[in-house]
Design a protein around this motif. Structure first.
Motif, PDB file in Angstrom:
ATOM      1  N   TRP A 132      16.283  90.342  15.127  1.00 27.17           N
ATOM      2  CA  TRP A 132      14.851  90.614  15.758  1.00 27.17           C
ATOM      3  C   TRP A 132      14.707  91.771  16.256  1.00 27.17           C
ATOM      4  CZ3 TRP A 132      15.342  89.724  20.869  1.00 27.17           C
ATOM      5  CH2 TRP A 132      16.397  88.877  21.292  1.00 27.17           C
ATOM      6  N   ARG A 133      16.004  92.414  16.690  1.00 27.31           N
ATOM      7  CA  ARG A 133      16.079  93.839  17.064  1.00 27.31           C
ATOM      8  C   ARG A 133      17.203  94.345  16.304  1.00 27.31           C
ATOM      9  NH1 ARG A 133      16.939  93.543  23.537  1.00 27.31           N
ATOM     10  NH2 ARG A 133      14.838  93.342  24.103  1.00 27.31           N
ATOM     11  N   SER A 134      17.149  95.529  15.504  1.00 25.10           N
ATOM     12  CA  SER A 134      18.200  96.111  14.749  1.00 25.10           C
ATOM     13  C   SER A 134      19.477  96.496  15.646  1.00 25.10           C
ATOM     14  CB  SER A 134      17.686  97.526  14.332  1.00 25.10           C
ATOM     15  OG  SER A 134      17.516  98.467  15.027  1.00 25.10           O
ATOM     16  N   PRO A 135      20.332  96.451  15.064  1.00 25.26           N
ATOM     17  CA  PRO A 135      21.489  96.836  15.570  1.00 25.26           C
ATOM     18  C   PRO A 135      21.606  98.130  16.472  1.00 25.26           C
ATOM     19  CG  PRO A 135      22.190  96.065  13.500  1.00 25.26           C
ATOM     20  CD  PRO A 135      20.658  96.233  13.467  1.00 25.26           C
ATOM     21  N   GLU A 136      20.685  99.087  15.990  1.00 29.62           N
ATOM     22  CA  GLU A 136      20.593 100.352  16.611  1.00 29.62           C
ATOM     23  C   GLU A 136      19.688 100.152  17.896  1.00 29.62           C
ATOM     24  OE1 GLU A 136      21.738 100.941  12.563  1.00 29.62           O
ATOM     25  OE2 GLU A 136      20.010  99.834  13.407  1.00 29.62           O
ATOM     26  N   TRP A 170      19.719  97.313  19.609  1.00 32.64           N
ATOM     27  CA  TRP A 170      20.650  96.737  20.414  1.00 32.64           C
ATOM     28  C   TRP A 170      21.511  97.612  21.118  1.00 32.64           C
ATOM     29  CZ3 TRP A 170      19.865  92.292  22.692  1.00 32.64           C
ATOM     30  CH2 TRP A 170      19.112  91.318  22.123  1.00 32.64           C
ATOM     31  N   GLY A 171      21.915  98.677  20.590  1.00 34.00           N
ATOM     32  CA  GLY A 171      22.925  99.565  20.950  1.00 34.00           C
ATOM     33  C   GLY A 171      22.224 100.405  21.893  1.00 34.00           C
ATOM     34  N   GLU A 172      21.117 100.695  21.900  1.00 31.68           N
ATOM     35  CA  GLU A 172      20.230 101.370  22.778  1.00 31.68           C
ATOM     36  C   GLU A 172      20.025 100.708  23.921  1.00 31.68           C
ATOM     37  OE1 GLU A 172      19.539 104.710  22.806  1.00 31.68           O
ATOM     38  OE2 GLU A 172      20.575 104.631  20.873  1.00 31.68           O
ATOM     39  N   THR A 173      19.940  99.314  23.927  1.00 33.95           N
ATOM     40  CA  THR A 173      19.884  98.524  24.815  1.00 33.95           C
ATOM     41  C   THR A 173      20.940  98.179  25.553  1.00 33.95           C
ATOM     42  OG1 THR A 173      18.199  97.101  23.805  1.00 33.95           O
ATOM     43  CG2 THR A 173      19.407  95.869  25.463  1.00 33.95           C
ATOM     44  N   LEU A 174      22.054  98.465  24.805  1.00 33.34           N
ATOM     45  CA  LEU A 174      23.366  98.159  25.508  1.00 33.34           C
ATOM     46  C   LEU A 174      23.690  99.420  26.365  1.00 33.34           C
ATOM     47  CD1 LEU A 174      26.287  97.324  25.861  1.00 33.34           C
ATOM     48  CD2 LEU A 174      26.899  98.177  23.559  1.00 33.34           C
ATOM     49  N   HIS A 175      23.388 100.774  25.558  1.00 30.62           N
ATOM     50  CA  HIS A 175      23.767 101.848  26.396  1.00 30.62           C
ATOM     51  C   HIS A 175      22.804 102.126  27.700  1.00 30.62           C
ATOM     52  CE1 HIS A 175      24.059 106.266  27.229  1.00 30.62           C
ATOM     53  NE2 HIS A 175      25.111 106.148  26.741  1.00 30.62           N
ATOM     54  N   GLU A 176      21.351 101.680  27.907  1.00 30.60           N
ATOM     55  CA  GLU A 176      20.672 101.692  28.982  1.00 30.60           C
ATOM     56  C   GLU A 176      21.011 100.821  30.018  1.00 30.60           C
ATOM     57  OE1 GLU A 176      16.673 100.714  27.156  1.00 30.60           O
ATOM     58  OE2 GLU A 176      16.645 102.536  25.929  1.00 30.60           O
ATOM     59  N   ALA A 223      18.602  90.621   8.574  1.00 29.92           N
ATOM     60  CA  ALA A 223      19.626  89.542   8.938  1.00 29.92           C
ATOM     61  C   ALA A 223      20.908  89.857   8.069  1.00 29.92           C
ATOM     62  CB  ALA A 223      19.133  88.132   8.707  1.00 29.92           C
ATOM     63  N   VAL A 224      22.065  89.362   8.417  1.00 31.12           N
ATOM     64  CA  VAL A 224      23.187  89.289   7.530  1.00 31.12           C
ATOM     65  C   VAL A 224      23.752  87.767   7.337  1.00 31.12           C
ATOM     66  CG1 VAL A 224      23.942  91.634   8.029  1.00 31.12           C
ATOM     67  CG2 VAL A 224      24.762  89.884   9.573  1.00 31.12           C
ATOM     68  N   TYR A 225      24.279  87.666   6.444  1.00 31.82           N
ATOM     69  CA  TYR A 225      25.131  86.261   6.557  1.00 31.82           C
ATOM     70  C   TYR A 225      26.306  86.175   7.445  1.00 31.82           C
ATOM     71  CZ  TYR A 225      22.525  85.038   2.304  1.00 31.82           C
ATOM     72  OH  TYR A 225      21.428  84.897   1.403  1.00 31.82           O
ATOM     73  N   GLU A 226      26.202  85.276   8.258  1.00 32.60           N
ATOM     74  CA  GLU A 226      27.123  84.957   9.282  1.00 32.60           C
ATOM     75  C   GLU A 226      27.582  83.494   9.479  1.00 32.60           C
ATOM     76  OE1 GLU A 226      30.016  86.575  12.146  1.00 32.60           O
ATOM     77  OE2 GLU A 226      28.903  87.633  10.854  1.00 32.60           O
ATOM     78  N   PRO A 227      28.950  83.122   9.392  1.00 32.46           N
ATOM     79  CA  PRO A 227      30.156  84.215   9.130  1.00 32.46           C
ATOM     80  C   PRO A 227      29.726  84.904   7.571  1.00 32.46           C
ATOM     81  CG  PRO A 227      30.572  81.970   9.021  1.00 32.46           C
ATOM     82  CD  PRO A 227      29.327  81.833   9.542  1.00 32.46           C
ATOM     83  N   PRO A 228      30.357  85.833   7.218  1.00 35.11           N
ATOM     84  CA  PRO A 228      30.306  86.273   5.835  1.00 35.11           C
ATOM     85  C   PRO A 228      30.838  85.683   4.844  1.00 35.11           C
ATOM     86  CG  PRO A 228      31.436  87.948   7.432  1.00 35.11           C
ATOM     87  CD  PRO A 228      31.341  86.594   8.364  1.00 35.11           C
ATOM     88  N   LYS A 229      30.479  85.549   3.655  1.00 30.26           N
ATOM     89  CA  LYS A 229      31.044  85.205   2.405  1.00 30.26           C
ATOM     90  C   LYS A 229      30.275  83.763   2.126  1.00 30.26           C
ATOM     91  CE  LYS A 229      35.184  87.724   1.956  1.00 30.26           C
ATOM     92  NZ  LYS A 229      36.415  88.321   2.452  1.00 30.26           N
ATOM     93  N   GLN A 230      29.523  83.437   2.856  1.00 31.79           N
ATOM     94  CA  GLN A 230      28.669  82.207   2.788  1.00 31.79           C
ATOM     95  C   GLN A 230      27.228  82.625   2.866  1.00 31.79           C
ATOM     96  OE1 GLN A 230      26.715  80.755   5.615  1.00 31.79           O
ATOM     97  NE2 GLN A 230      27.001  82.659   6.533  1.00 31.79           N
ATOM     98  N   ALA A 243      29.356  89.346  16.670  1.00 31.51           N
ATOM     99  CA  ALA A 243      29.152  90.114  15.438  1.00 31.51           C
ATOM    100  C   ALA A 243      27.780  91.169  15.612  1.00 31.51           C
ATOM    101  CB  ALA A 243      28.811  89.256  14.217  1.00 31.51           C
ATOM    102  N   LEU A 244      27.065  90.669  16.403  1.00 35.15           N
ATOM    103  CA  LEU A 244      25.847  91.724  16.632  1.00 35.15           C
ATOM    104  C   LEU A 244      26.103  92.928  17.538  1.00 35.15           C
ATOM    105  CD1 LEU A 244      22.768  92.390  15.943  1.00 35.15           C
ATOM    106  CD2 LEU A 244      22.143  90.750  17.554  1.00 35.15           C
ATOM    107  N   LEU A 245      26.906  92.349  18.609  1.00 34.93           N
ATOM    108  CA  LEU A 245      27.486  93.373  19.623  1.00 34.93           C
ATOM    109  C   LEU A 245      28.341  94.460  18.857  1.00 34.93           C
ATOM    110  CD1 LEU A 245      27.863  94.327  22.430  1.00 34.93           C
ATOM    111  CD2 LEU A 245      29.409  92.631  22.742  1.00 34.93           C
TER     112      LEU A 245
END
Length: 189
Positions: free
Chosen positions: A111-115, A117-123, A96-103, A155-157
């Motif tokens: 629950w899916r890594s950004p990578e 999600w990238g593969e999901t986007l590409h597919e 996870a990441v703090y979102e918005p940042p700085k809090q 942010a995840l996209l």
């Protein structure tokens, strides 16, 4: 005993054990419980397609996280300070990441890594014939036909696109009406 929630999620049997809901003084015990909480939060988020969890989710009733953060049968709930500690662990483990940042009161869950999600986007772009076209973030996040990316937070996209950019399969495009992305064919990795 494992229990099925109203949304159809099967809670693990540990969810019926009162100490699960409080921080434990023994570091080994707490580490084990934190690992179980981590798995529970991520699998529940995937089940419900929830992208965020906030400290407020432990403080208010009636929210998306009630089924997990409370067990009325044993009169237990996760206290805000404990949830804060669990969120910090998720961030420390890059789940996870703090979102918005700085809090530190709200996190974006992976629950899916950004990578992934990238593969999901590409597919998705490949299967819908949208390679080499410019797609706005809005078209990806809220497509006319629901997709695996429907509702993905910006942010995840961005992180998913960044992972594709590293392999030369995506390029961010600035446009007058916002940002977009062009996806390219490629083998990845």
């Amino acid at each position: 005993m494992a229990r099925l929630t109203p949304t159809g999620y099967l809670l693990p049997s540990i969810h019926s054990v009162p100490p699960f809901f409080t921080e434990q003084p023994n570091p080994t015990t707490q580490a084990t419980l934190t690992e179980q909480w981590t798995r529970l939060i991520l699998s529940y988020a995937r089940h419900r397609r929830l992208f965020f969890i906030r400290i407020e989710d432990a403080e208010t009733t009636g929210g998306d996280w009630d089924e997990v953060l409370r067990n009325e049968q044993i009169n237990r709930r996760v206290m805000p300070a404990h949830l804060s500690s669990l969120l910090a662990t998720l961030v420390a483990k890059n789940l996870a990441v703090y979102e918005p940042p700085k809090q530190t009161r709200s996190v974006l869950l992976f629950w899916r890594s950004p990578e992934e999600w990238g593969e999901t986007l590409h597919e998705w772009a490949t299967s819908t014939g949208q390679l080499n076209t410019i797609l706005t973030f809005y078209e990806i996040e809220d497509p006319p036909v629901p997709s695996p990316l429907s509702g993905i937070p910006t942010a995840l996209l961005r992180k998913a696109i960044a992972s594709l950019s590293k392999t030369g399969r995506a390029q961010i495009i600035g446009a007058a009406d916002g940002e977009g992305v062009r996806l390219f064919a490629g083998t990845g990795k």
